[in-house]
Every structure is written in C-alpha cells, then in structure tokens.
Write a protein that holds these residues in place. Sequence first.
Motif, PDB file in Angstrom:
ATOM      1  N   ALA B   5     -14.282 103.010 -35.362  1.00 26.76           N
ATOM      2  CA  ALA B   5     -13.836 101.599 -34.852  1.00 26.76           C
ATOM      3  C   ALA B   5     -13.667 101.582 -33.255  1.00 26.76           C
ATOM      4  CB  ALA B   5     -12.601 101.272 -35.395  1.00 26.76           C
ATOM      5  N   VAL B 105     -12.178  86.440 -44.252  1.00 27.22           N
ATOM      6  CA  VAL B 105     -10.796  86.248 -44.002  1.00 27.22           C
ATOM      7  C   VAL B 105      -9.816  86.367 -45.223  1.00 27.22           C
ATOM      8  CG1 VAL B 105      -9.117  84.450 -43.671  1.00 27.22           C
ATOM      9  CG2 VAL B 105     -11.050  84.455 -42.053  1.00 27.22           C
ATOM     10  N   LEU B 184     -18.818  91.567 -45.014  1.00 27.12           N
ATOM     11  CA  LEU B 184     -18.265  92.806 -44.662  1.00 27.12           C
ATOM     12  C   LEU B 184     -17.942  92.811 -42.933  1.00 27.12           C
ATOM     13  CD1 LEU B 184     -17.798  95.546 -46.143  1.00 27.12           C
ATOM     14  CD2 LEU B 184     -20.007  96.204 -45.411  1.00 27.12           C
ATOM     15  N   ILE B 185     -18.549  92.497 -42.204  1.00 28.81           N
ATOM     16  CA  ILE B 185     -18.734  92.402 -40.960  1.00 28.81           C
ATOM     17  C   ILE B 185     -17.381  91.503 -40.555  1.00 28.81           C
ATOM     18  CG2 ILE B 185     -19.525  91.493 -38.478  1.00 28.81           C
ATOM     19  CD1 ILE B 185     -22.247  91.804 -39.658  1.00 28.81           C
ATOM     20  N   GLN B 187     -14.728  90.578 -42.244  1.00 29.45           N
ATOM     21  CA  GLN B 187     -13.521  91.384 -42.932  1.00 29.45           C
ATOM     22  C   GLN B 187     -12.910  92.391 -41.861  1.00 29.45           C
ATOM     23  OE1 GLN B 187     -13.768  93.731 -46.873  1.00 29.45           O
ATOM     24  NE2 GLN B 187     -12.919  94.903 -45.214  1.00 29.45           N
ATOM     25  N   GLY B 188     -13.737  93.117 -41.386  1.00 27.29           N
ATOM     26  CA  GLY B 188     -13.352  94.186 -40.454  1.00 27.29           C
ATOM     27  C   GLY B 188     -12.867  93.382 -39.111  1.00 27.29           C
ATOM     28  N   ALA B 189     -13.472  92.469 -38.677  1.00 28.25           N
ATOM     29  CA  ALA B 189     -13.264  91.959 -37.529  1.00 28.25           C
ATOM     30  C   ALA B 189     -11.868  91.206 -37.830  1.00 28.25           C
ATOM     31  CB  ALA B 189     -14.270  90.768 -37.092  1.00 28.25           C
TER      32      ALA B 189
END
Lengths: 271, 307
Positions: B5, B105, B184-185, B187-189
């Motif tokens: 990260a 989200v 997924l992208i 969620q990480g952001a």
Amino acid sequence: MRRNWIGGSLAWLWLIVAMVPIYWVVITSFKTQASYFITNTFAPPTEPILDNYQDVLEAGFVRYFLNSVTVSVGAVVPAVAVSFMAAYAIVRGAGNRWLRSINSVFMLGLAIPLQAVVIPVYLIIIRLQMYDTLAAIILPSIAFAIPLSVLVLANFIRDVPKELFESMRVDGAGEWGTMWRLAFPLTRPALVTVAIYNTLSIWNGFILPLILTQSEDQRTMPLALWTFQSEYGVNTPAIAASVTLTTVPIVLAYAIGRRQLLSGLTAGFGK
Amino acid sequence: MTTLAPPAARITETTAPSGGRGGALIWLTLPALLIFTAFAIVPLFGVLALSFTTWNGLGTIHPSGLDSWNTVLTEPGLLHALGITFLIMGLSWLVQTPASVLLGVFLAAHFRYRGFLAVLYFIPLLLSSAAIAITYKSLLDPNFGIGSGTGLGFLSQDWLGDSTLAVGMLVFIVSWQYIPFHTLIYQGAVRSIPKTMYEAALIDGAGRVRQFFSITLPQLKYTIITSSTLMVVGSLTLFDLIYVLTAGGPGDATRVLALDMYETGFGKSLMGPASAIAVILVLVGLLLSQLLRRLGGRGDESQQEGV
C-alpha cells in the motif's frame, strides 16, 4: 450509525446476480440430458449423476489440464524471475540513464494490448518454427506479463530501507548476492501476488492458444471448453460439467491464496 | 496484509548510487528486456509494418503500400466496428462505475460481511471468459434457459439472436465479469480515506448522502480515473468473451474492433488490412488513456462527480 440501505440492498442483490449462473452451472452438471429438458432449469437434480464428468474426462480434459499447467508454470516462473531481476536493477540503479530508459520501455508495455499485436506474434512464431507447440503460447505470455510485474515489484523493492542495502554492501556482498539474500525474501508478498495474478490471466488465456496452436494435443483448457461446447452442442449438462471441472482448480487456488491476491490487487491499483 | 500500500516515492530522487554500479545492474534487466522486446516491442512495430503489406498468413509477404489502409478505411465495416466498440465501452462504463463505487463503499464499511461476501463476490473474477461465455450461452437459451426456469415470460427472449438484446446482454455479462474487480479497487481506496474527514463532516451535521457526495466521491477521483482507464482499455480488447458468446453476431451486431481484426486476418486471410485495424486499435487505446490522464491531471480541486 444508521444502516446503509442502498449499499446493503445493492450488495445482496449483486450477490444473487453473481451467484445465479454459478449455481446453475454446478447443478446442471449433475443432471441427465433427458431430465435437463423436462425439469425446471433452476431445480437441483433429483438423482444427481456423475456421468457428465466422465464424458468430459474421456474427451481428453486430463491432457488439456496438464497443458494448461505446463503453460502457466512455464510462463509464470520465468516471468516473475526476470521481472524481479529487472525491478531490482531499476530501483537500485535509479540514477542510471540507461536503466531509466529501460524502465520506460517496460512502462510503455502497459499500454500495448495483446490483442492488437497477435498478427506479428503469429508471424514470429511461424518463423521460429514453433507454431502448434506449447512454447509458442509460453513466450508471448512471459513478455506480456513483464510490464505489470516490473511495476508492482519495483514499487515494493523501493520500500526496502536504504540502510539494509548499505549494510549488505559494507559486508562485501555484490549486487547478485544482495538481490537474492536481501531483496528476494523481503519482496516475497509482492512476488506471490504477482505470481497469482499472472497465473490467473495466463491460465484463462484464450487468444494466444487460439491463434498459435491447432492440434488437439496442444489444446489448453479455455480453448478445449470452446471446442467441447461446439462438439457437444445440445448436451447442456455435459457442457456445464466441463465448465465446472475447469473452474475447480482456480477456485481452489483462490481459496488458498485469496488474502495475498486481494490485498496485492488493492494496493497495486488502488492508489 | 496491505504491504503494497504505501505510495512509493517517485523515481525523481537522483541521490541513488550511480556510476560503475549501473553497468552491472543493466545486465540484470537483460533477460526481461530481451523477451519483452522480441514478443511485445517488435510486434508493436511489426503490426505497423504489416499494415503496408499483403499477406495471406501462409505465403510470402509482399509490400503493397497503402492498399490495406485503402481497403480498411473505405469499408463501412470499420465504422460499424468502431461504433459498436464505443457503444459497448460507454454502456459498460455506465453500468460498472456506479455499481462498483457503491459496492466498494459498502464493503469497505462492513467488516462483518466482508469475509463471507468476499469469497463469493470475486468468483466471477476467476473464471475464464470462455467459461463465462459458454455458461451464459446455455443459460440464455430462449427455450430451456432462465425464462423457463423462473417462469417469468419476459425472460424468455432470444437474448443473443436479436441485435439490440445481444448488445445489452453483452454489456450485462461484461459487467458481471468485471464489477468484482473494480469493487475491489474502490474498496481499497475507500479504506484509505482519512477517518477524520468523516468525523469533521459529522460534526458539521452532514448526513450520509451528503458525506458520500462531498467526501467519498471527491476523494475517489484518482481511483475513478484509474478504474475507468482499465475499463475503457479493457473493453477495447474484449475478444474472448464476444468470440465465444456471439462470434460477432447476430449479423455483425456485436462485431467489435478486436473481433473485426481477428475475422479479417485469420478468418478471411487478409493480414494486411487486419494489421491496419490493429494499428487503429492501438491508437484508439493510447488516445483514450491519454485523454483520461488529462482529465485526472487538471488541478486537484475536487469535482463533484469525479469524472
């Protein structure tokens, strides 16, 4: 905190949408062809049978499975190894003009779509007399795995504290030794992520096998699914069994490596 | 672990050791460079070169100047393929982006379900496009598929036999396949947005909807651009799925650029014109990703709707 109704209902709705085809393909694979046409398509089979799986296995899927393993391992191991070495050099020699240009060549590769260059790849493979071999699939697969692998690995190696490299140098280790004894173990999580990601895309690859092979012996699984489907036409349960059977290995691999893959992908793209 | 990260410092630092050491390091890049050049860079220039030749895929290659380009640019097939490509690209962006943002989200906030949902959610991500296409082909059968199974008459359409429905179905299946990835992208952001921003908003009395539009979306701006770039470039190269699902049909209703190239080259043995189409494919891809990058680079003021 109030509940997030919109998000929540969307999440469950999506779960249903995502699961229906998967549920359907699994239950259908256990039905007889006769019962498939007369029973409700979403009802589980009354008398589950395994005959469809036998049909699929007899159609040569063991061979196709081994071909896919050969291609995946044969491409992913070298791809990750050469990408790691390149990423190490790019990070360690960040001041070097040549290494900077080499890095930009790899980054250019991120923008080259594989589909757009299959014609010259086909020409090169013919000229190398490798048409209709597994090696023909392996070589371009390695090449197209390199850019993203170098990007992710370099980002990772860049986070290794400079002092560690310095102390290796003081101890008299060369670049080769530092790379394998220091950087390699520290980069392991990223190496695993990159390996899983590449395995997934190469295992599922379709266009390279389609264009670069023709005989049955060299068929990989996605291509075999397609030919099986056109041969078996209306035998939907057999087709469903072929889809289920080819999916089981990746789902198993996913169950094992899930954490790695998800965290790696999130970090790789989420910036 | 989210070990990847931390945003890496860009390579602008010039303090790194240089000089003699660079020479030894260059050797380490050679294996990667060699194979990458042979099977990616050479083909990239090769496809341009081949677009000025005539070749049937087996015999000798003859230079033929602009013949291939003439053929391709005067054929109505190209414009049609471009149109269909952009149509599918636009529609699948419109479906995937809002869905992935909302799901991302939601997943980022709800730890309880995440373990369970994550396992099931991401299964579509694992399947090959061939397997997905074959499954949907049977599932969408007008007589024995989803319509008869649910008893809902309106689902018994000839989904893949009607031009409009086939395009719609394709957009749906593409979304089904890729929403997990983009979720997924996001969620990480979302998880990396500082909590204090929400706390401050709460003190100011901002409701959930307000928070979403004034904090979450603006903070996701760069992620939206990354994700959109992947969607746009990805839909340009959509081949496996369409090839197995409809083979471009019915008629040429789903014949996108990549399929047009394949059929021209490997179907009709016209490698010259096919290479010209491939060059157009590369150019459109580069153009779009540059455009999206511009969009992202214009000031860091948050626009209300992201892209």
